[in-house]
Design an enzyme around this catalytic site. Structure first.
Site, mmCIF file in Angstrom:
data_model
loop_
_atom_site.group_PDB
_atom_site.id
_atom_site.type_symbol
_atom_site.label_atom_id
_atom_site.label_comp_id
_atom_site.label_asym_id
_atom_site.label_seq_id
_atom_site.Cartn_x
_atom_site.Cartn_y
_atom_site.Cartn_z
ATOM 1 N N ASN A 9 -9.964 3.946 13.860
ATOM 2 C CA ASN A 9 -10.225 4.123 12.775
ATOM 3 C C ASN A 9 -10.989 3.443 11.881
ATOM 4 O O ASN A 9 -10.752 2.100 11.637
ATOM 5 C CB ASN A 9 -8.716 4.107 12.127
ATOM 6 C CG ASN A 9 -8.207 4.365 10.428
ATOM 7 O OD1 ASN A 9 -9.260 3.971 9.726
ATOM 8 N ND2 ASN A 9 -7.287 4.849 10.220
ATOM 9 N N LYS A 12 -9.700 1.315 9.130
ATOM 10 C CA LYS A 12 -9.000 -0.209 9.369
ATOM 11 C C LYS A 12 -10.031 -1.020 10.046
ATOM 12 O O LYS A 12 -9.807 -2.274 9.825
ATOM 13 C CB LYS A 12 -8.199 0.386 10.554
ATOM 14 C CG LYS A 12 -6.706 0.985 9.945
ATOM 15 C CD LYS A 12 -5.808 0.675 11.209
ATOM 16 C CE LYS A 12 -4.501 1.622 11.123
ATOM 17 N NZ LYS A 12 -3.571 1.566 12.315
ATOM 18 N N ASP A 67 -0.183 -1.527 13.947
ATOM 19 C CA ASP A 67 0.481 0.036 13.745
ATOM 20 C C ASP A 67 0.989 -0.125 12.456
ATOM 21 O O ASP A 67 1.740 -0.984 12.109
ATOM 22 C CB ASP A 67 1.409 0.341 14.864
ATOM 23 C CG ASP A 67 1.924 1.638 14.554
ATOM 24 O OD1 ASP A 67 0.900 2.492 14.875
ATOM 25 O OD2 ASP A 67 3.096 2.176 14.538
ATOM 26 N N SER A 68 0.745 0.854 11.624
ATOM 27 C CA SER A 68 1.005 0.803 10.057
ATOM 28 C C SER A 68 1.436 2.054 9.689
ATOM 29 O O SER A 68 1.053 3.192 10.206
ATOM 30 C CB SER A 68 -0.122 0.105 9.327
ATOM 31 O OG SER A 68 -1.225 0.753 9.619
ATOM 32 N N ASP A 156 -3.343 5.292 0.134
ATOM 33 C CA ASP A 156 -3.564 4.510 -0.953
ATOM 34 C C ASP A 156 -3.707 5.135 -2.416
ATOM 35 O O ASP A 156 -3.122 4.432 -3.278
ATOM 36 C CB ASP A 156 -5.020 3.767 -0.735
ATOM 37 C CG ASP A 156 -4.875 2.691 0.364
ATOM 38 O OD1 ASP A 156 -3.629 2.214 0.491
ATOM 39 O OD2 ASP A 156 -6.062 2.204 0.642
ATOM 40 N N LYS A 176 -7.107 -5.741 -2.305
ATOM 41 C CA LYS A 176 -6.125 -5.136 -1.579
ATOM 42 C C LYS A 176 -5.799 -5.737 -0.306
ATOM 43 O O LYS A 176 -4.710 -5.980 0.059
ATOM 44 C CB LYS A 176 -6.609 -3.461 -1.039
ATOM 45 C CG LYS A 176 -5.953 -3.023 0.012
ATOM 46 C CD LYS A 176 -6.349 -1.636 0.641
ATOM 47 C CE LYS A 176 -5.314 -0.901 1.758
ATOM 48 N NZ LYS A 176 -5.697 0.142 2.499
HETATM 49 P P1 IMP Z 1 -1.868 4.246 12.818
HETATM 50 O O1 IMP Z 1 -1.303 2.812 12.358
HETATM 51 O O2 IMP Z 1 -3.176 4.271 13.156
HETATM 52 O O3 IMP Z 1 -0.535 5.004 13.611
HETATM 53 O O4 IMP Z 1 -1.690 5.205 11.373
HETATM 54 C C1 IMP Z 1 -1.523 4.697 10.294
HETATM 55 C C2 IMP Z 1 -1.410 5.703 9.154
HETATM 56 O O5 IMP Z 1 -0.789 5.132 8.147
HETATM 57 C C3 IMP Z 1 -3.005 6.142 8.694
HETATM 58 O O6 IMP Z 1 -3.424 7.021 9.237
HETATM 59 C C4 IMP Z 1 -2.539 6.205 7.233
HETATM 60 O O7 IMP Z 1 -2.151 7.681 7.008
HETATM 61 C C5 IMP Z 1 -1.384 5.271 6.950
HETATM 62 N N1 IMP Z 1 -1.713 3.865 6.633
HETATM 63 C C6 IMP Z 1 -1.713 2.786 7.075
HETATM 64 N N2 IMP Z 1 -2.385 1.612 6.658
HETATM 65 C C7 IMP Z 1 -2.497 2.222 5.412
HETATM 66 C C8 IMP Z 1 -3.101 1.783 4.230
HETATM 67 O O8 IMP Z 1 -3.438 0.489 4.194
HETATM 68 N N3 IMP Z 1 -3.385 2.358 3.396
HETATM 69 C C9 IMP Z 1 -3.233 3.883 3.471
HETATM 70 N N4 IMP Z 1 -2.608 4.436 4.070
HETATM 71 C C10 IMP Z 1 -2.252 3.595 5.291
#
Ligand code: IMP
Length: 198
Positions: A9, A12, A67-68, A156, A176
């Site tokens: 990503n 990220k 993972d978020s 965001d 941020k």
């Molecule tokens: P993963 O951690 O790749 O499974 O995806 C995390 C998903 O959570 C992302 O595709 C975003 O949709 C959302 N996400 C995670 N961190 C953030 C952030 O800092 N801002 C906005 N959305 C976030």
């Protein structure tokens, strides 16, 4: 120490590069590896560890995995671990755009007064198969009623930080990173890295 980061990503990657200054980061793509780990666990912690293990198995070198997602209290914690796939079937074939996910979320929350929510980030530093640490951090906020701002990514624009009076997408990347779930998790991982013997 070079860290392999378990994500492709681009947003990220950019945030992580700022959060780990002076530490060379390599994506799976940089290493010519196709990495697309299925997030099958029902917790951020489980998925973070799962991603770290999977990538470590491929590169056999130190790994950082994140993972978020966004958890909205009035929706029982959704989108939660399904944040990336929110509004899509679990087959992984269709994924809504960030704008569509935000619109869907705002529709689901229409008329709801309880708008408390939080971003969550579980971050794993894996040094070897048997040596790792996972931390989990949050950033508390409120879900807006319409999108605001053009910075950042994902949810965001719909995430309001009461202490700032701004949405996450109205903050500079530097601000941020100081306040966010990922920024807070990274600070703890940096402390672990600093405590390691040479
Ligand atoms: P993963 O951690 O790749 O499974 O995806 C995390 C998903 O959570 C992302 O595709 C975003 O949709 C959302 N996400 C995670 N961190 C953030 C952030 O800092 N801002 C906005 N959305 C976030």
């Amino acid at each position: 120490m070079t860290l392999y980061i378990a994500t492709n990503n681009a947003h990220k990657v950019k945030e992580l590069a700022e959060l780990f200054p002076g530490i060379p980061l390599r994506t799976p793509a940089d290493a010519g590896i196709e990495f697309d780990h299925d997030e099958t666990e029902d917790s951020f912690l489980g998925n973070s560890l799962g991603k770290a293990r999977a990538l470590f198995g491929l590169v056999k070198a130190p790994v950082l995995a994140d993972d978020s997602g966004l958890c909205v209290d009035a929706l029982g914690g959704a989108p939660g671990v399904r944040s990336a796939r929110y509004g899509s079937p679990d087959d992984g074939r269709t994924v809504l755009s960030a704008r569509d996910k935000n619109e869907l979320l705002l529709r689901e929350m229409e008329g709801r007064r309880d708008r408390t929510c939080r971003f969550v980030c579980a971050m794993t530093l894996m040094l070897s198969e048997h040596r790792f640490v996972t931390v989990q951090e949050t950033c508390e906020g409120r879900l807006l009623e319409s999108s605001r701002g053009a910075e950042g990514f994902g949810y965001d624009p719909v995430f309001f930080l009461p202490g700032e009076g701004l949405s996450m997408a109205e903050l500079s990347l530097e601000r941020k990173n100081r306040l966010s779930h990922r920024g807070r998790a990274a600070a703890r991982i940096l402390a672990v890295l600093a405590s390691l013997p040479d």
